[in-house]
Design a protein around this motif. Structure first.
Motif, PDB file in Angstrom:
ATOM      1  N   SER A   1       0.851  -1.191   0.000  1.00 40.78           N
ATOM      2  CA  SER A   1       0.000   0.000   0.000  1.00 40.78           C
ATOM      3  C   SER A   1       0.887   1.242   0.000  1.00 40.78           C
ATOM      4  O   SER A   1       2.081   1.155   0.128  1.00 40.78           O
ATOM      5  N   ALA A   2       0.265   2.368  -0.150  1.00 37.56           N
ATOM      6  CA  ALA A   2       1.038   3.598  -0.181  1.00 37.56           C
ATOM      7  C   ALA A   2       1.070   4.251   1.189  1.00 37.56           C
ATOM      8  O   ALA A   2       1.512   5.377   1.349  1.00 37.56           O
ATOM      9  N   ALA A   3       0.555   3.509   2.229  1.00 44.77           N
ATOM     10  CA  ALA A   3       0.350   4.153   3.522  1.00 44.77           C
ATOM     11  C   ALA A   3       1.657   4.472   4.240  1.00 44.77           C
ATOM     12  O   ALA A   3       2.662   3.778   4.094  1.00 44.77           O
ATOM     13  N   THR A   4       1.613   5.557   4.978  1.00 43.55           N
ATOM     14  CA  THR A   4       2.705   5.925   5.863  1.00 43.55           C
ATOM     15  C   THR A   4       2.375   5.363   7.239  1.00 43.55           C
ATOM     16  O   THR A   4       1.227   5.427   7.665  1.00 43.55           O
ATOM     17  N   MET A   5       3.384   4.774   7.919  1.00 47.46           N
ATOM     18  CA  MET A   5       3.108   4.120   9.187  1.00 47.46           C
ATOM     19  C   MET A   5       3.752   4.894  10.334  1.00 47.46           C
ATOM     20  O   MET A   5       4.938   5.230  10.267  1.00 47.46           O
ATOM     21  N   LEU A   6       2.969   5.121  11.371  1.00 51.55           N
ATOM     22  CA  LEU A   6       3.536   5.632  12.622  1.00 51.55           C
ATOM     23  C   LEU A   6       3.158   4.628  13.696  1.00 51.55           C
ATOM     24  O   LEU A   6       1.978   4.453  14.010  1.00 51.55           O
TER      25      LEU A   6
END
Lengths: 315, 263, 251
Positions: free
Chosen positions: C189-194
């Motif tokens: 996915s293109a998601a950014t993870m924190l």
């Protein structure tokens, strides 16, 4: 299977105690229980109670007085043997008699003005009721209901013409409903009748006598066979006490009013006025029973019509 | 599922066992002829009274009137309770007022209000509805409020995360999350309003077409039709059993048991 | 070239209590680059959950600036989805599938029921939950619940996924498999993870960039670049030495 045994035991126990409870008459020969209702038409009973007119005749008697909300309750208490002598109007008596209750009339008590009161100037006769108008009376099958039906039959051609407008309310609830305008008319008896007629604009659409066409007893006394057969002495004492109280009120209304003002928590003058009002008659004679039973039989309120007055009276 | 069905069957069997044995004892007592049929009519008399009222449609109509009154009043009461509970949840100021109102009104039996209700709203259907609404609104308000306060903050956060407004969170999160409390409230509300409607009908019956079961029983009583009175009471019992044992249990089974206890 | 998604400068946050306010975060700076996997490592109670809650929009910060994609953060949004540590974050009155469809309808209001269904089935397939779609949350194990929460979050295609120790309550084996799943989903996915955790091994295994939060200094963050190549394992070269370095800084 153990559960079945437990269940059988429990049920047997219940059965035995029910039999004991229902089967036996609780009171003994030395006591009598008399049930009446609230209202000035019952005034002689209050006098008999205050002056201990029964105890005067049977000195060791134990006399229990109970006041009940309506004749249906008195009837039920008499069926179960809890009450010996009850007081109320003729129509509920006939309904009980028709259903096989073993009771008969012992004495008359009073005649009284009754009437259908309204505060609405638009309402001048029974014809003027619209479909939305409400008429309150204590219960179906009551004397008020029968008188209204008689009037409806005479004026509108059908005894049940007004039945769909009837709602049942106790007398005091009926008074407040009439005053607040949530009902348009109220078929009632004294003192409620007098209270309502004192309101500005109040008028009677039909009176009891107009509806019935002749004088009739409002309140009579009934006694169960058990009482009549096994408590003759007390039964006689009750009837004589009522007679004495009736005579006392007719002969000494002022004194009676003074005694009654404590019981009814009303002003003595007012009671005197009500006691001696036109149409208010204390009398042990029973009037109108023939006409009531004919009417109720022909309109299906009772199935059987008494063949002779002996079926209805003890003596 | 299987377990639940077995449990329901066992309830039915237990109930049927007790009821049948009671009827047996009843009939035994009647057959001794020691008790007046005006107190204990025979089961045949009750049965035939029941049957004749059933085929003329009277019983169904009377029961229908009472049930629809309870349903209508229950719906109005529940909606009003929801408004009160939401208002109390949103505003501390209103919560104080609603607290006081609930504390004052909740313990009052509806029947005690009857004389007042007659003064305010007359003697028609409205008055019966007012009394039913009164029986429903307070237990529902109390249960909804404890339901709302029991909802975990995390579910509210999830709703906020989806961008729901306060109203959206109320509808989509708070109300379903406090369903078990609502159901408990509905049970109390049902019991209270059913009693209230039957008693109200007995106190001020309407002779026209709009009488309910209470009126039916009262009418049988004043005309001394004891068998008919018992038939009416039997219908009351049957309705109570069906609603308690089956409707509410079914509702619980379809919801709370599936979702897993109180949230 | 750097493309910053979250830019936090001098952020302050205090809890109000009856006895006054307690400052939890003081002058905290944090940058999260788009598409990267960022971990925040801290002990419990150091304020890392609070930081996530501020980023989700659940709490209001009292000072400093916080920009998402260059615009100030004002309210919660489906652009930033939070996953909690606790298992009961699925709505218990909805089936797993309904738990996904419910926010999807709001996220993609113009799509047909079939399209939304397609999205939810796809997310469930990716997390290995196709068989469990009709079950209610109470019928799922802890690991399955967290998978469902992940599926629900990813189906919404958020810009930023905020994870508050999502695997901390799982047993070791389940945690390993969920970590691998999370990495695979991130790659696809293109998601950014924190990702917030108190587990050093987990932070090293997952992160591109790693922040240590210091509770003695009200949440001050110190940044470490993760030098390890992907795919990673606990036994790979350099894992131990980096872990040692972080552990020393952590104490």
């Amino acid at each position: 299977m153990n559960r079945m045994k437990d269940m059988t035991k429990v049920l047997l126990l219940i059965m035995v105690s029910l039999m004991l409870m229902i089967g036996c008459t609780r009171d003994t020969e030395g006591s009598v229980t008399i049930a009446d209702q609230y209202g000035l038409a019952y005034a002689p009973l209050q006098i008999a109670k205050l002056q201990q007119l029964i105890e005067k005749r049977v000195p060791d008697a134990q006399v229990n007085w109970v006041q009940m909300a309506n004749t249906a309750a008195i009837r039920e208490a008499m069926v179960s043997g809890r009450v010996d002598v009850g007081f109320g109007a003729i129509p509920p008596f006939l309904i009980g008699w028709d259903h096989g209750m073993d009771w008969k009339i012992a004495t008359g008590l009073s005649r009284s003005p009754l009437g259908l009161v309204t505060l609405d100037p638009e309402l001048q006769s029974l014809r003027d009721f619209s479909a939305e108008d409400r008429i309150a009376l204590p219960q179906p099958g009551s004397i008020q209901h029968m008188l209204l039906s008689m009037a409806a039959e005479e004026q509108l051609g059908s005894a049940d013409a007004l039945d769909t407008r009837i709602i049942t309310l106790s007398h005091p609830d009926g008074v407040s409903a009439l005053l607040s305008g949530s009902i348009q008319a109220h078929f009632t008896s004294p003192p409620y009748l007098f209270t309502e007629l004192e309101q500005p604009g109040a008028h009677m659409l039909v009176s009891g006598t107009e509806a019935f066409g002749e004088p009739f007893s409002f309140i009579v006394g009934y006694a169960s066979r058990a009482c009549y057969d096994s408590k003759q002495k007390l039964y006689r004492a009750c009837i004589e006490a009522v007679q004495e109280a009736v005579t006392f009120i007719e002969e000494h209304p002022g004194e009676a009013a003074q005694l009654l003002s404590q019981v009814y928590e009303m002003d003595q003058e007012l009671i005197l006025k009500y006691l001696t009002a036109e149409g208010m008659v204390y009398d042990t004679q029973v009037l109108g029973i023939r006409k009531f039973s004919e009417f109720m039989h022909s309109r299906g309120y009772i199935e059987e019509e008494p063949r002779s007055l002996e079926e209805l009276f003890w003596d | 599922m299987g377990l639940d069905r077995r449990r329901r069957m066992s309830i039915i069997i237990t109930r049927a066992g007790w009821i049948l044995s009671t009827l047996l004892v009843w009939q035994l007592i009647v057959s001794t002829r020691r008790v007046s049929p005006l107190i204990l009519p025979s089961l045949q008399a009750i049965g035939s009274s029941f049957w004749s009222s059933l085929i003329t449609g009277d019983l169904v109509r009377y029961a229908g009137v009472s049930i629809s009154l309870v349903l209508a009043g229950g719906l109005i009461g529940t909606l009003l309770a929801a408004v009160l509970a939401v208002a109390a949840y949103q505003s501390k100021f209103l919560a104080g007022g609603i607290d006081t109102l609930t504390a004052v009104a909740h313990p009052l039996p509806g029947i005690a209000l009857l004389p007042l209700v007659i003064l305010w709203s007359g003697t028609g259907i409205t008055s019966v509805l007012v009394i039913i609404v009164h029986s429903v609104i307070w237990p529902m308000t109390i249960n909804l409020r404890s339901g709302f306060s029991s909802v975990h903050q995390r579910y509210i956060d999830v709703g906020r995360n989806y961008g729901f407004s306060r109203l959206g969170i109320m509808l989509h999160i708070m109300i379903p999350a406090s369903w078990s409390y609502m159901l408990a409230g509905l049970r109390i509300a049902w019991a209270r309003s059913w009693r209230a409607v039957i008693s109200a009908e007995m106190i001020f019956g309407v002779m026209g077409a709009s009488g309910g079961l209470g009126w039916y029983i009262f009418q049988r009583r004043v005309f001394m039709d004891t068998a008919g009175m018992y038939a009416g009471i039997a219908v009351l019992i049957m309705i109570g059993l069906v609603i308690e044992d089956h409707l509410f249990r079914l509702l619980e089974h379809k919801t709370i048991s599936r979702w897993g206890g109180r949230q | 070239m750097s493309d910053t998604l979250v830019s936090m400068k001098g952020l302050d946050f205090s809890y109000r209590t009856p006895d006054g306010s307690i400052r939890v975060l003081d002058q905290v700076d944090l940058n999260v680059e788009r598409g990267e996997f960022t971990c925040i490592l801290g002990r419990s109670g150091c304020g890392k959950s609070t930081l996530l809650r501020i980023l989700a929009g659940f709490e209001q910060h009292s000072g400093g600036s916080l920009l998402i994609d260059g615009t100030p953060l004002t309210a919660p949004s489906m652009e930033r989805i939070m996953i909690f540590q606790e298992f009961d974050q699925l709505l218990p009155w909805k089936s797993v599938r309904e738990n996904l469809l419910f926010p999807l309808r709001k996220r993609f209001p113009d799509e047909s029921a079939a399209q939304l269904h397609e999205r939810s089935e796809q997310a469930l397939a990716l997390t290995g939950l196709s068989q469990a779609a009709g079950l209610y949350p109470r019928q799922l194990s802890g690991g399955m619940k967290q998978r469902a929460a992940l599926a629900r979050a990813l189906a919404l295609e958020p810009k930023l996924l905020l994870m508050d120790e999502p695997f901390a309550s799982l047993d070791l084996k389940t945690r390993d498999s969920l970590q691998q799943l999370l990495l695979r989903l991130w790659r696809e996915s293109a998601a950014t993870m924190l990702f917030v955790t108190h587990d050093i091994q987990e932070a090293i295994l997952l992160s591109d960039r790693l922040y240590i939060m210091d509770e003695r200094e009200q949440g001050r963050l110190t940044c470490y670049e993760n030098p390890l190549r992907r795919p990673r394992s606990h036994s790979m070269e350099g894992f131990k030495s980096f872990a040692l370095r972080i552990a020393r800084a952590f104490d």
